[in-house]
Design a protein around this motif. Structure first.
Motif, PDB file in Angstrom:
ATOM      1  N   ASP A   1       0.847  -1.208   0.000  1.00 33.28           N
ATOM      2  CA  ASP A   1       0.000   0.000   0.000  1.00 33.28           C
ATOM      3  C   ASP A   1       0.878   1.251   0.000  1.00 33.28           C
ATOM      4  O   ASP A   1       1.313   1.720   1.046  1.00 33.28           O
ATOM      5  CB  ASP A   1      -0.914  -0.013   1.217  1.00 33.28           C
ATOM      6  N   SER A   2       1.124   1.792  -1.171  1.00 30.58           N
ATOM      7  CA  SER A   2       1.939   3.007  -1.274  1.00 30.58           C
ATOM      8  C   SER A   2       1.181   4.241  -0.796  1.00 30.58           C
ATOM      9  O   SER A   2       1.787   5.263  -0.488  1.00 30.58           O
ATOM     10  CB  SER A   2       2.410   3.202  -2.714  1.00 30.58           C
ATOM     11  N   ASN A   3      -0.138   4.160  -0.704  1.00 29.23           N
ATOM     12  CA  ASN A   3      -0.939   5.307  -0.249  1.00 29.23           C
ATOM     13  C   ASN A   3      -0.700   5.640   1.225  1.00 29.23           C
ATOM     14  O   ASN A   3      -0.959   6.762   1.646  1.00 29.23           O
ATOM     15  CB  ASN A   3      -2.430   5.052  -0.477  1.00 29.23           C
ATOM     16  N   GLN A   4      -0.217   4.695   2.012  1.00 20.02           N
ATOM     17  CA  GLN A   4       0.035   4.959   3.433  1.00 20.02           C
ATOM     18  C   GLN A   4       1.237   5.878   3.633  1.00 20.02           C
ATOM     19  O   GLN A   4       1.443   6.394   4.725  1.00 20.02           O
ATOM     20  CB  GLN A   4       0.274   3.646   4.186  1.00 20.02           C
ATOM     21  N   GLU A   5       2.008   6.099   2.618  1.00 19.48           N
ATOM     22  CA  GLU A   5       3.199   6.936   2.723  1.00 19.48           C
ATOM     23  C   GLU A   5       2.891   8.414   2.512  1.00 19.48           C
ATOM     24  O   GLU A   5       3.792   9.242   2.451  1.00 19.48           O
ATOM     25  CB  GLU A   5       4.253   6.476   1.716  1.00 19.48           C
ATOM     26  N   ASN A   6       1.621   8.773   2.350  1.00 23.90           N
ATOM     27  CA  ASN A   6       1.175  10.172   2.212  1.00 23.90           C
ATOM     28  C   ASN A   6       1.861  10.925   1.085  1.00 23.90           C
ATOM     29  O   ASN A   6       2.187  12.096   1.203  1.00 23.90           O
ATOM     30  CB  ASN A   6       1.378  10.936   3.527  1.00 23.90           C
ATOM     31  N   GLY A   7       2.116  10.261  -0.010  1.00 30.05           N
ATOM     32  CA  GLY A   7       2.708  10.931  -1.163  1.00 30.05           C
ATOM     33  C   GLY A   7       4.181  11.265  -1.014  1.00 30.05           C
ATOM     34  O   GLY A   7       4.749  11.950  -1.857  1.00 30.05           O
ATOM     35  N   LYS A   8       4.835  10.817   0.045  1.00 37.85           N
ATOM     36  CA  LYS A   8       6.252  11.103   0.255  1.00 37.85           C
ATOM     37  C   LYS A   8       7.152  10.171  -0.552  1.00 37.85           C
ATOM     38  O   LYS A   8       8.289  10.495  -0.818  1.00 37.85           O
ATOM     39  CB  LYS A   8       6.608  10.958   1.737  1.00 37.85           C
ATOM     40  N   ILE A   9       6.610   9.015  -0.916  1.00 37.67           N
ATOM     41  CA  ILE A   9       7.396   8.002  -1.609  1.00 37.67           C
ATOM     42  C   ILE A   9       7.164   8.099  -3.115  1.00 37.67           C
ATOM     43  O   ILE A   9       6.036   8.069  -3.586  1.00 37.67           O
ATOM     44  CB  ILE A   9       7.014   6.586  -1.128  1.00 37.67           C
ATOM     45  N   LYS A  10       8.259   8.228  -3.855  1.00 37.19           N
ATOM     46  CA  LYS A  10       8.182   8.266  -5.315  1.00 37.19           C
ATOM     47  C   LYS A  10       7.978   6.853  -5.860  1.00 37.19           C
ATOM     48  O   LYS A  10       7.151   6.618  -6.716  1.00 37.19           O
ATOM     49  CB  LYS A  10       9.460   8.869  -5.882  1.00 37.19           C
ATOM     50  N   ARG A  11       8.777   5.915  -5.339  1.00 38.49           N
ATOM     51  CA  ARG A  11       8.654   4.513  -5.730  1.00 38.49           C
ATOM     52  C   ARG A  11       9.307   3.646  -4.660  1.00 38.49           C
ATOM     53  O   ARG A  11       9.987   4.146  -3.765  1.00 38.49           O
ATOM     54  CB  ARG A  11       9.253   4.261  -7.100  1.00 38.49           C
ATOM     55  N   TYR A  12       9.091   2.353  -4.794  1.00 35.92           N
ATOM     56  CA  TYR A  12       9.662   1.410  -3.833  1.00 35.92           C
ATOM     57  C   TYR A  12      10.095   0.151  -4.564  1.00 35.92           C
ATOM     58  O   TYR A  12       9.670  -0.121  -5.690  1.00 35.92           O
ATOM     59  CB  TYR A  12       8.644   1.057  -2.744  1.00 35.92           C
ATOM     60  N   GLU A  13      10.933  -0.621  -3.919  1.00 34.23           N
ATOM     61  CA  GLU A  13      11.335  -1.943  -4.398  1.00 34.23           C
ATOM     62  C   GLU A  13      11.236  -2.892  -3.223  1.00 34.23           C
ATOM     63  O   GLU A  13      11.791  -2.624  -2.158  1.00 34.23           O
ATOM     64  CB  GLU A  13      12.771  -1.934  -4.921  1.00 34.23           C
ATOM     65  N   LEU A  14      10.516  -3.969  -3.397  1.00 33.38           N
ATOM     66  CA  LEU A  14      10.371  -4.981  -2.360  1.00 33.38           C
ATOM     67  C   LEU A  14      10.695  -6.323  -2.989  1.00 33.38           C
ATOM     68  O   LEU A  14       9.984  -6.784  -3.879  1.00 33.38           O
ATOM     69  CB  LEU A  14       8.949  -4.975  -1.798  1.00 33.38           C
ATOM     70  N   ASN A  15      11.799  -6.924  -2.571  1.00 30.45           N
ATOM     71  CA  ASN A  15      12.260  -8.179  -3.175  1.00 30.45           C
ATOM     72  C   ASN A  15      12.543  -9.220  -2.108  1.00 30.45           C
ATOM     73  O   ASN A  15      13.213  -8.938  -1.113  1.00 30.45           O
ATOM     74  CB  ASN A  15      13.542  -7.960  -3.991  1.00 30.45           C
ATOM     75  N   ILE A  16      12.045 -10.415  -2.351  1.00 27.60           N
ATOM     76  CA  ILE A  16      12.403 -11.582  -1.564  1.00 27.60           C
ATOM     77  C   ILE A  16      13.227 -12.441  -2.511  1.00 27.60           C
ATOM     78  O   ILE A  16      12.743 -12.856  -3.555  1.00 27.60           O
ATOM     79  CB  ILE A  16      11.158 -12.362  -1.085  1.00 27.60           C
TER      80      ILE A  16
END
Length: 155
Positions: free
Chosen positions: A45-60
């Motif tokens: 849920d990128s919406n929980q970051e309040n627009g502060k996050i441009k993008r993310y990477e989550l890797n297992i």
């Protein structure tokens, strides 16, 4: 004749069980990693970051690491990584609509790196990684826990 038939059934059934077990698909880290990667990516849920996050990477990864990187709009980058074998417990705070997943390790096993921050680049250690999730059911959370625990038990 009955004794003869029973005498044949027992070895036949034993041999059949051994053959079926020999050709069964052994559980592997790739199966668990694939499930974890898909589930966490689908429910992120990128919406929980309040627009502060441009993008993310989550890797297992298949070699047993969880890597989570967040790129902020102001240029700052946060990177979290830990070996899945160091997983201790998890908590979920929220409801089925939105919440945060806390992946806890046995000690200070989470590598935390911060780049392009006002305070400078910082390397530290932590005991948990927090991942925002949405639209996740209790059954999915239980499956996440089960897969993490199975990874720990693999040789």
């Amino acid at each position: 004749m009955k004794k003869f038939t029973i005498g044949l059934e027992i070895p036949f059934l034993s041999a059949l069980c051994i053959i079926l077990c020999a050709f069964s698909d052994p559980e592997s880290i790739e199966q668990y990693v694939g499930f974890l990667q898909k589930t966490l990516s689908d429910h992120y849920d990128s919406n929980q970051e309040n627009g502060k996050i441009k993008r993310y990477e989550l890797n297992i990864t298949n070699n047993g690491f969880c890597r989570y990187k967040r790129y902020f709009n102001n240029g700052k980058t946060e990177y979290f990584a830990f070996k899945l074998s160091k997983f201790r417990d998890m908590d979920y705070l929220g409801n089925t609509t939105a919440g945060k997943l806390y992946l806890k390790t046995k000690g200070d096993d989470v590598i935390v790196q911060t780049y392009k921050d006002r305070g400078g680049d910082v390397d530290s250690m932590a005991t948990q990684v927090v991942i925002p999730l949405k639209n996740i059911e209790a059954e999915d959370l239980n499956l996440i826990r089960d897969n993490l625990e199975r990874i720990i038990k693999l040789p």
